[in-house]
Scaffold this motif. Structure first.
Motif, PDB file in Angstrom:
ATOM      1  N   LYS A   1       0.881  -1.138  -0.042  1.00 44.62           N
ATOM      2  CA  LYS A   1      -0.001   0.110   0.046  1.00 44.62           C
ATOM      3  C   LYS A   1       1.090   1.181  -0.064  1.00 44.62           C
ATOM      4  O   LYS A   1       1.961   1.081   0.596  1.00 44.62           O
ATOM      5  CB  LYS A   1      -0.808  -0.100   1.434  1.00 44.62           C
ATOM      6  CG  LYS A   1      -1.850   0.819   1.283  1.00 44.62           C
ATOM      7  CD  LYS A   1      -2.992   0.724   2.479  1.00 44.62           C
ATOM      8  CE  LYS A   1      -2.595   1.091   3.836  1.00 44.62           C
ATOM      9  NZ  LYS A   1      -3.431   0.437   4.630  1.00 44.62           N
TER      10      LYS A   1
ATOM     11  N   LYS B   1       0.873   5.864   0.037  1.00 47.04           N
ATOM     12  CA  LYS B   1       0.272   6.981   0.499  1.00 47.04           C
ATOM     13  C   LYS B   1      -0.094   7.693  -0.801  1.00 47.04           C
ATOM     14  O   LYS B   1       0.790   7.652  -1.504  1.00 47.04           O
ATOM     15  CB  LYS B   1       1.131   7.921   1.345  1.00 47.04           C
ATOM     16  CG  LYS B   1       1.487   7.044   2.797  1.00 47.04           C
ATOM     17  CD  LYS B   1       0.118   6.780   3.521  1.00 47.04           C
ATOM     18  CE  LYS B   1       0.533   6.277   4.748  1.00 47.04           C
ATOM     19  NZ  LYS B   1      -0.992   5.984   5.468  1.00 47.04           N
TER      20      LYS B   1
ATOM     21  N   ASP C   1      -3.787   4.952  -0.146  1.00 45.60           N
ATOM     22  CA  ASP C   1      -4.330   5.543   1.249  1.00 45.60           C
ATOM     23  C   ASP C   1      -3.984   6.941   1.345  1.00 45.60           C
ATOM     24  O   ASP C   1      -3.151   7.408   1.217  1.00 45.60           O
ATOM     25  CB  ASP C   1      -3.528   4.888   2.443  1.00 45.60           C
ATOM     26  CG  ASP C   1      -4.114   5.223   3.728  1.00 45.60           C
ATOM     27  OD1 ASP C   1      -5.012   5.774   4.013  1.00 45.60           O
ATOM     28  OD2 ASP C   1      -3.448   4.567   4.725  1.00 45.60           O
TER      29      ASP C   1
ATOM     30  N   ASN D   1      -5.373   9.039   3.610  1.00 49.15           N
ATOM     31  CA  ASN D   1      -5.634   9.168   5.248  1.00 49.15           C
ATOM     32  C   ASN D   1      -6.679  10.449   5.443  1.00 49.15           C
ATOM     33  O   ASN D   1      -6.426  11.432   5.851  1.00 49.15           O
ATOM     34  CB  ASN D   1      -4.234   9.658   5.615  1.00 49.15           C
ATOM     35  CG  ASN D   1      -3.396   8.385   5.810  1.00 49.15           C
ATOM     36  OD1 ASN D   1      -2.554   8.058   5.020  1.00 49.15           O
ATOM     37  ND2 ASN D   1      -3.440   7.667   6.777  1.00 49.15           N
TER      38      ASN D   1
ATOM     39  N   GLU E   1      -7.990   3.944  -0.087  1.00 55.64           N
ATOM     40  CA  GLU E   1      -8.387   3.818   1.304  1.00 55.64           C
ATOM     41  C   GLU E   1      -8.565   5.197   1.889  1.00 55.64           C
ATOM     42  O   GLU E   1      -7.683   6.203   1.479  1.00 55.64           O
ATOM     43  CB  GLU E   1      -7.276   3.140   2.040  1.00 55.64           C
ATOM     44  CG  GLU E   1      -7.263   3.023   3.904  1.00 55.64           C
ATOM     45  CD  GLU E   1      -6.169   2.158   4.160  1.00 55.64           C
ATOM     46  OE1 GLU E   1      -5.712   1.120   3.706  1.00 55.64           O
ATOM     47  OE2 GLU E   1      -5.792   2.616   5.357  1.00 55.64           O
ATOM     48  N   GLU E   2      -9.478   5.492   2.540  1.00 60.80           N
ATOM     49  CA  GLU E   2      -9.881   6.931   3.226  1.00 60.80           C
ATOM     50  C   GLU E   2      -9.602   7.986   2.465  1.00 60.80           C
ATOM     51  O   GLU E   2      -9.076   8.887   2.753  1.00 60.80           O
ATOM     52  CB  GLU E   2      -8.938   6.995   4.497  1.00 60.80           C
ATOM     53  CG  GLU E   2      -9.479   5.813   5.626  1.00 60.80           C
ATOM     54  CD  GLU E   2      -9.203   6.609   7.212  1.00 60.80           C
ATOM     55  OE1 GLU E   2      -9.905   6.392   7.779  1.00 60.80           O
ATOM     56  OE2 GLU E   2      -7.830   6.511   7.521  1.00 60.80           O
TER      57      GLU E   2
ATOM     58  N   GLU F   1     -10.564   2.612  10.031  1.00 62.97           N
ATOM     59  CA  GLU F   1      -9.452   2.518  10.902  1.00 62.97           C
ATOM     60  C   GLU F   1      -9.787   3.796  12.033  1.00 62.97           C
ATOM     61  O   GLU F   1      -9.012   4.078  13.020  1.00 62.97           O
ATOM     62  CB  GLU F   1      -8.089   2.825  10.273  1.00 62.97           C
ATOM     63  CG  GLU F   1      -7.669   3.998   9.828  1.00 62.97           C
ATOM     64  CD  GLU F   1      -6.215   4.220   9.220  1.00 62.97           C
ATOM     65  OE1 GLU F   1      -6.035   3.669   7.989  1.00 62.97           O
ATOM     66  OE2 GLU F   1      -5.519   4.738   9.773  1.00 62.97           O
TER      67      GLU F   1
HETATM   68 MG    MG Z   1      -4.804   3.866   6.526  1.00 66.64          MG
END
Ligand code: MG
Length: 389
Positions: free
Chosen positions: A182, A184, A213, A215, A239-240, A265
């Motif tokens: 994964k 960022k 991700d 975040n 993700e997110e 999360e």
């Molecule tokens: Mg995460």
């Protein structure tokens, strides 16, 4: 049997990394020891845990409210029906006395961390690894696989990083035996993030070996821009993308982004997860939910969240507990989930698994030490032991 003492200490993570939204320069975690008078192998059983990564230490709540409530209780009221082991659910009920509904994250991390340390003690009293105890109690005793799928949460931003650094990092993960990574996104403009993504894809081969991700970084406009740009790569998951509580925007993204989305999360209660599925438009046949049990009231509450998700038709293969540590590995194995994550070399002594853990073809061997087995992580165990010295 009784709990003799519960101790907590805040420990810095000492990380220089950043995601799209913040850096980890001040990050701490609470290390907890639950000391009992039960003796195994000539030593009192001590249960250990830490509050995972990404949320700061929470010792104030533990010391002001939760630890005193447990130590004041009649010890017999905290035991299971046999009277020979602790009952984590009764102890959570004891901690929850005089607590108002809602406002979960103010206490869920403190309670959840103590709760996971209780499970470490429970499994040590039973002389079993925690994943086996969890499978027996919460998964119908099903024989669990000997190995659990594990991917790397990597591809962080750090000062001076080049595309080649990023590719080298991903090559190291593949060389170590991982099959999925994964990275960022959202920390640079979209065009630069896409250059990073394409460079990583050259290393890992195809989109199903790569998740991204964000975040929680994006507003509506940027979430849509990234979703459109990422769609052709058919990534393992996105993700997110947005605020963890913006279920309306998640539902809109689920309408226009076909590949899997992931989140969870930053949710701290069963009710939040239920609302995410109900109003966030998540799709049980592909999307991924990533609750972090030590941050969300612990393992018994996670079991309740899972029964809600089971009732809503959710597949267990779509659940990956957040954390990248030995606690989430046991939870993924014991409950029969999709897998665990790993942060090799990222969170100092708190990332990773037992020193003798073996990873082959993207899967980790399960530990056989009693409890969570932090005793097999020499550097982390040294920090934990200081609490009882
Ligand atoms: Mg995460």
């Amino acid at each position: 049997m009784r709990i003799v003492d519960i101790r907590e200490r805040a420990v810095p993570l000492n990380s220089t990394l950043s995601n799209s939204s913040f850096d980890f320069s001040e990050m701490t975690t609470s290390v907890v020891a639950v000391i009992t008078d039960c003796v195994r192998d000539g030593q009192p059983v001590v249960g250990y845990a830490f509050n995972s990564t990404g949320r700061y230490a929470c010792g104030a709540q533990m010391r002001d409210r939760f630890i005193p409530r447990i130590l004041r209780a009649d010890p017999a009221s905290l035991l299971d029906a046999t009277g020979e082991n602790l009952d984590p659910q009764k102890i959570v009920a004891c901690m929850m006395q005089r607590e108002k509904a809602g406002g979960h994250s103010e206490r869920s991390i403190a309670i959840g961390t103590i709760e996971v340390a209780l499970w470490d003690a429970v499994a040590k009293v039973e002389r079993k690894p925690l994943h086996r105890v969890l499978a027996e109690r919460f998964n119908g005793g099903k024989k669990i696989a000997d190995r659990v799928f594990c991917y790397v949460g990597g591809g962080w931003y750090f000062p001076g990083q080049t595309i080649k650094d990023l590719q080298d990092e991903m090559r190291r993960h593949l060389d170590a035996g991982y099959t999925m990574v994964k990275m960022k996104v959202g920390g640079l403009p979209l065009s630069e993030d896409l250059r990073r993504l394409e460079a990583v894809l050259q290393v890992v081969g195809s989109g199903d070996h790569l998740a991204v991700d964000a975040n929680c970084k994006f507003d509506r406009e940027n979430a849509f821009a990234y979703a459109k740009a990422l769609a052709p790569f058919k990534l393992r998951w996105f993700e997110e993308p947005c605020d963890p509580l913006d279920y309306g925007l998640m539902a809109e993204l689920a309408q226009m982004y076909d590949s899997p989305l992931a989140t969870g999360e930053n949710l701290f209660s069963t009710q939040d997860v239920k609302n995410l599925v109900r109003f966030g438009g998540l799709r049980g046949d592909r999307d991924v939910i990533q609750v972090d049990p030590p941050q969300a009231y612990g393992i018994a509450q996670y079991a309740r969240t899972l029964s809600q998700l089971d009732a809503m038709g959710w597949q267990r293969s779509g659940l990956f507990p957040h954390g990248g540590n030995q606690m989430s590995l046991h939870i993924a194995a014991g409950f029969g989930l999709g897998g665990a994550e790993s942060y090799p070399g990222v969170f100092g002594d708190f990332g990773g698994f037992a020193d003798d853990a073996r990873l082959t073809e993207g899967k980790l061997n399960l530990p056989e030490r009693p409890g969570i087995g932090f005793e097999g992580q020499a550097k982390l165990y040294r920090i934990m032991r200081e609490l009882v010295a």
